[in-house]
Every structure is written in structure tokens, then in C-alpha cells.
Design a protein around this motif. Structure first.
Motif, PDB file in Angstrom:
ATOM      1  N   SER A  87      12.220  44.777  22.464  1.00  0.00           N
ATOM      2  CA  SER A  87      11.697  43.409  22.467  1.00  0.00           C
ATOM      3  C   SER A  87      10.375  43.199  23.197  1.00  0.00           C
ATOM      4  O   SER A  87       9.913  42.054  23.279  1.00  0.00           O
ATOM      5  CB  SER A  87      12.749  42.470  23.087  1.00  0.00           C
ATOM      6  OG  SER A  87      12.961  42.777  24.449  1.00  0.00           O
ATOM      7  N   HIS A  88       9.762  44.239  23.718  1.00  0.00           N
ATOM      8  CA  HIS A  88       8.549  44.018  24.518  1.00  0.00           C
ATOM      9  C   HIS A  88       7.308  44.213  23.652  1.00  0.00           C
ATOM     10  O   HIS A  88       7.054  45.309  23.142  1.00  0.00           O
ATOM     11  CB  HIS A  88       8.520  44.968  25.703  1.00  0.00           C
ATOM     12  CG  HIS A  88       7.476  44.618  26.726  1.00  0.00           C
ATOM     13  ND1 HIS A  88       7.307  43.344  27.204  1.00  0.00           N
ATOM     14  CD2 HIS A  88       6.553  45.371  27.359  1.00  0.00           C
ATOM     15  CE1 HIS A  88       6.327  43.327  28.098  1.00  0.00           C
ATOM     16  NE2 HIS A  88       5.852  44.535  28.197  1.00  0.00           N
ATOM     17  N   ASN A 180      10.862  31.505  24.521  1.00  0.00           N
ATOM     18  CA  ASN A 180      10.818  32.470  25.623  1.00  0.00           C
ATOM     19  C   ASN A 180      11.929  32.223  26.642  1.00  0.00           C
ATOM     20  O   ASN A 180      12.019  31.140  27.211  1.00  0.00           O
ATOM     21  CB  ASN A 180       9.465  32.390  26.329  1.00  0.00           C
ATOM     22  CG  ASN A 180       8.388  33.156  25.609  1.00  0.00           C
ATOM     23  OD1 ASN A 180       8.288  33.104  24.391  1.00  0.00           O
ATOM     24  ND2 ASN A 180       7.565  33.872  26.356  1.00  0.00           N
ATOM     25  N   TYR A 182      14.089  32.958  30.228  1.00  0.00           N
ATOM     26  CA  TYR A 182      13.913  33.374  31.614  1.00  0.00           C
ATOM     27  C   TYR A 182      15.237  33.175  32.335  1.00  0.00           C
ATOM     28  O   TYR A 182      16.143  32.488  31.838  1.00  0.00           O
ATOM     29  CB  TYR A 182      12.799  32.562  32.293  1.00  0.00           C
ATOM     30  CG  TYR A 182      13.169  31.131  32.592  1.00  0.00           C
ATOM     31  CD1 TYR A 182      13.572  30.737  33.860  1.00  0.00           C
ATOM     32  CD2 TYR A 182      13.142  30.157  31.582  1.00  0.00           C
ATOM     33  CE1 TYR A 182      13.928  29.423  34.130  1.00  0.00           C
ATOM     34  CE2 TYR A 182      13.502  28.846  31.834  1.00  0.00           C
ATOM     35  CZ  TYR A 182      13.894  28.485  33.116  1.00  0.00           C
ATOM     36  OH  TYR A 182      14.255  27.188  33.380  1.00  0.00           O
ATOM     37  N   GLN A 186      16.633  39.524  34.305  1.00  0.00           N
ATOM     38  CA  GLN A 186      15.642  39.867  33.280  1.00  0.00           C
ATOM     39  C   GLN A 186      14.810  41.047  33.755  1.00  0.00           C
ATOM     40  O   GLN A 186      14.313  41.058  34.888  1.00  0.00           O
ATOM     41  CB  GLN A 186      14.741  38.675  32.977  1.00  0.00           C
ATOM     42  CG  GLN A 186      13.804  38.913  31.787  1.00  0.00           C
ATOM     43  CD  GLN A 186      13.053  37.656  31.377  1.00  0.00           C
ATOM     44  OE1 GLN A 186      12.819  36.761  32.182  1.00  0.00           O
ATOM     45  NE2 GLN A 186      12.664  37.579  30.117  1.00  0.00           N
ATOM     46  N   GLU A 189       9.531  43.660  33.430  1.00  0.00           N
ATOM     47  CA  GLU A 189       8.291  43.854  32.689  1.00  0.00           C
ATOM     48  C   GLU A 189       7.877  42.530  32.036  1.00  0.00           C
ATOM     49  O   GLU A 189       6.730  42.373  31.627  1.00  0.00           O
ATOM     50  CB  GLU A 189       8.466  44.928  31.604  1.00  0.00           C
ATOM     51  CG  GLU A 189       9.387  44.501  30.458  1.00  0.00           C
ATOM     52  CD  GLU A 189       9.604  45.594  29.421  1.00  0.00           C
ATOM     53  OE1 GLU A 189       8.971  46.658  29.523  1.00  0.00           O
ATOM     54  OE2 GLU A 189      10.427  45.378  28.509  1.00  0.00           O
ATOM     55  N   LYS A 190       8.820  41.591  31.919  1.00  0.00           N
ATOM     56  CA  LYS A 190       8.538  40.283  31.326  1.00  0.00           C
ATOM     57  C   LYS A 190       7.830  39.403  32.349  1.00  0.00           C
ATOM     58  O   LYS A 190       7.942  39.597  33.564  1.00  0.00           O
ATOM     59  CB  LYS A 190       9.830  39.626  30.848  1.00  0.00           C
ATOM     60  CG  LYS A 190      10.613  40.464  29.837  1.00  0.00           C
ATOM     61  CD  LYS A 190       9.886  40.619  28.518  1.00  0.00           C
ATOM     62  CE  LYS A 190      10.670  41.491  27.545  1.00  0.00           C
ATOM     63  NZ  LYS A 190      10.825  40.920  26.231  1.00  0.00           N
TER      64      LYS A 190
END
Length: 329
Positions: A87-88, A180, A182, A186, A189-190
Motif C-alpha cells: 500500500s505504500h 487516508n 491514521y 500504523q 513510513e506513513k
């Protein structure tokens, strides 16, 4: 009642599993939960530590592309909630192959097994990024798919595969598309956990381009609540947007994080903008609100404060992850 949760050791998947086993969803009060997770860099069994001793939880380490394993696990399943994905976006720009393999082939493998096993409802968890970028207004579920990154293209492909299995095989599939996320647990890296943990360590935070890209922020608990509403009452073959209702530029988000951590703009390091960086995301949640009664329950102010506090109190969770990521790079 048996629930198969793919990617259940990841950020959103583990929150969903903790909620199920914690009694947050009445329809799953007595459910057996089978978690299938490959435990890649972003999958972490520590995310399930609060419920690890629950006798209703069964953890299986494995790949959603493993057809034989998936077929075995799908027997007798009443609900599939499919979180597992690469997902990144930045990682997908560097190399797209893993994204196509996991997000497209992996989803097809699950859908095929679910169809053959006669599984119950299949909830495919996707992203608003499949719509592309929108200058004004908000996307409805009928909007054309215009993904701009290899990540979002792979998710759009998996959405279409889910639709095809619904139409061709009559599999009761629903697709959710979230904004998005949060919250706690998590992977750092996000943007929010990266900025929070960097600032906790007195390090600078990277701000892409002019910082005016806009995102809608959704607390993970609201997201999982929306997913469960779809699992309980979503119409087969339908798509449901799930949003948080808080649109911020990346610069505005950065300012709030600096304030929360007692830092100033000297802690911000402007960096070259991401390739193909979508300017704005915004989903219309009228459908899920009208049909299923969804509304975000966590204010962004409270959610962000709780998230910052969680990372401040849980260095033992995130420090090893950042250390391993630094070594890998």
C-alpha cells in the motif's frame, strides 16, 4: 460464524480484529476469527498482542497468492474481510511488481477460492486513490477510475476483479474505498506516524513539494466501523466510499503535528515532490450514510491527539520498526 481476515496483522486489519474480538460488532459477538498474514515488513504480530490469548483467534502465516492454502482456509467461512495489500505509494514508484502480484493476483486467488467454497459476504477493502485526483467536489462511487500511481492502479485492478466475480459468479462482494487512515499501530513510513516519531526524536520531517496536496483524514476506528456496516448490510456487488470529513493540505497537517509535538517550522525539510503526486482526494459518503447509517464518530482533533499520545507512549513498538527500515535502506 467464521470470519477470514487477510492482512490482519497490518495497521487497519489488526484494528478490525481487535474490535471484533473486543465485542465492538454485535453481529460477530461469537465469531471465530482466522487471520491470514504474510508478515511482510508492515505486518506485525505485535499488533494483535492485546487479543493474542483469545481462543477465538487463529493466526496463519501465509501468502494470499498461495492458492492451496487459501482454498483450505476458505472452507466454512461466512465472511471474508480482505485488507491484505501492498500500500505504500513511494515503494510502488520504485518497483511495481510486488504490488501487482499481491494486490491483483492475490485478490483473484481469494475471490476464486471464495467462489469455489461458497463463502458468504466478501468485503474487499480498497482506497480512494483509484479515482485519481479531483480539483473540486467529491467522488461518488460511480466515478470513472483514473489511478495515477502503480499502487493505485493495482488497487483499481483488484476492484475490477472483485466486480467481475460478483457479476460472473454471483459472489456476494462489496468494495469499500476509504480516504487516508491514521491511528495507533500504523507503520511509521506513513506521513502521520513518520512525522510524529521523527519529531519525538528531535529529527526533521520531509514535506513534499509546496505542501498543498489535500487529503481527507479518517480515523482507523471509523474506517473499521464503516467496513462492518458494509459487512452487515451492504448490498452485494456495490461499492461504498468511507471518508472522515476532514480535508487538510499536507502543510496544514504538518502545522498541526508541529504544534502537537511542541516543534516549529525549523523542523521541516522541504523535499522534491513525489512523481505523479495526486493533488486532492475527496470522497462523497452519501451512499453509505443513507443506506447504512455511517458517519465518522472521531473528531480529527481528538483522533490526532490520541494518536500522538499513543506513539509517545509506545516507543517499544515503533523504534525497532524504524531501526529495521533504516538498516534495509
Amino acid at each position: 460464524m467464521r470470519v477470514l481476515v487477510t492482512g490482519g496483522a497490518g495497521f487497519i486489519g489488526s484494528h478490525y480484529v481487535r474490535q471484533v474480538l473486543g465485542g465492538a460488532y454485535p453481529s460477530l459477538a461469537d465469531a471465530e476469527v482466522v487471520v491470514l498474514d504474510k508478515l511482510t515488513y508492515a505486518g506485525n504480530k505485535a499488533n494483535l498482542a492485546p487479543v493474542a490469548g483469545d481462543p477465538r483467534l487463529r493466526f496463519v502465516t501465509g501468502d494470499i497468492c498461495d492458492a492451496a492454502l487459501v482454498s483450505r482456509l476458505m472452507r466454512g467461512v461466512d465472511l471474508v474481510v480482505h485488507f491484505a495489500a501492498e500500500s505504500h505509494v513511494d515503494r510502488s514508484i520504485l518497483g511495481a511488481a510486488d504490488f501487482v502480484l499481491t494486490n491483483v493476483l492475490g485478490t483473484q486467488t481469494l475471490l476464486q477460492a471464495a467462489s469455489e467454497a461458497g463463502a458468504g459476504k466478501f468485503v474487499h477493502v480498497s482506497t480512494d486513490e483509484v479515482y485519481g485526483s479531483i480539483a473540486e467536489g467529491s467522488w461518488s462511487e460511480e466515478h470513472v477510475l483514473e489511478p495515477n500511481s502503480p499502487y493505485s492502479a493495482s488497487k483499481a485492478s483488484s476492484d475490477l476483479m472483485a466486480r467481475a466475480f460478483s457479476r460472473t459468479h454471483g459472489l456476494p462482494v462489496c468494495v469499500t474505498r476509504c480516504s487516508n487512515n491514521y491511528g495507533p499501530y500504523q507503520f511509521p513510513e506513513k506521513v502521520i506516524p513518520l512525522f510524529v516519531t521523527n519529531l519525538l526524536d528531535g529529527r526533521k520531517v520531509p514535506l513534499y513539494g509546496d505542501g498543498l496536496n489535500v487529503r481527507d483524514w479518517l480515523h482507523v476506528d471509523d474506517h473499521c466501523h464503516g467496513i462492518q456496516l458494509v459487512a452487515d448490510g451492504g448490498r452485494a456487488g456495490e461499492i461504498y466510499n468511507i471518508g472522515g470529513g476532514t480535508e487538510l493540505t499536507n502543510r496544514e497537517l504538518t502545522g498541526r503535528l508541529l504544534t502537537a509535538l511542541g516543534a516549529d517550522w525549523d523542523s521541516v525539510e522541504p523535499v522534491e515532490d513525489r512523481k505523479g503526486h495526486d493533488r486532492r482526494y475527496s470522497v462523497d459518503i452519501t451512499k453509505i450514510a443513507t443506506e447504512l447509517g455511517y458517519a465518522p464518530r472521531m473528531s480529527f482533533e481528538d483522533g490526532l491527539a490520541d494518536t500522538v499520545r499513543w506513539y509517545a507512549d509506545n516507543r517499544a513498538w515503533w523504534e525497532p520498526l524504524k531501526s529495521r527500515a533504516a538498516l534495509a535502506n
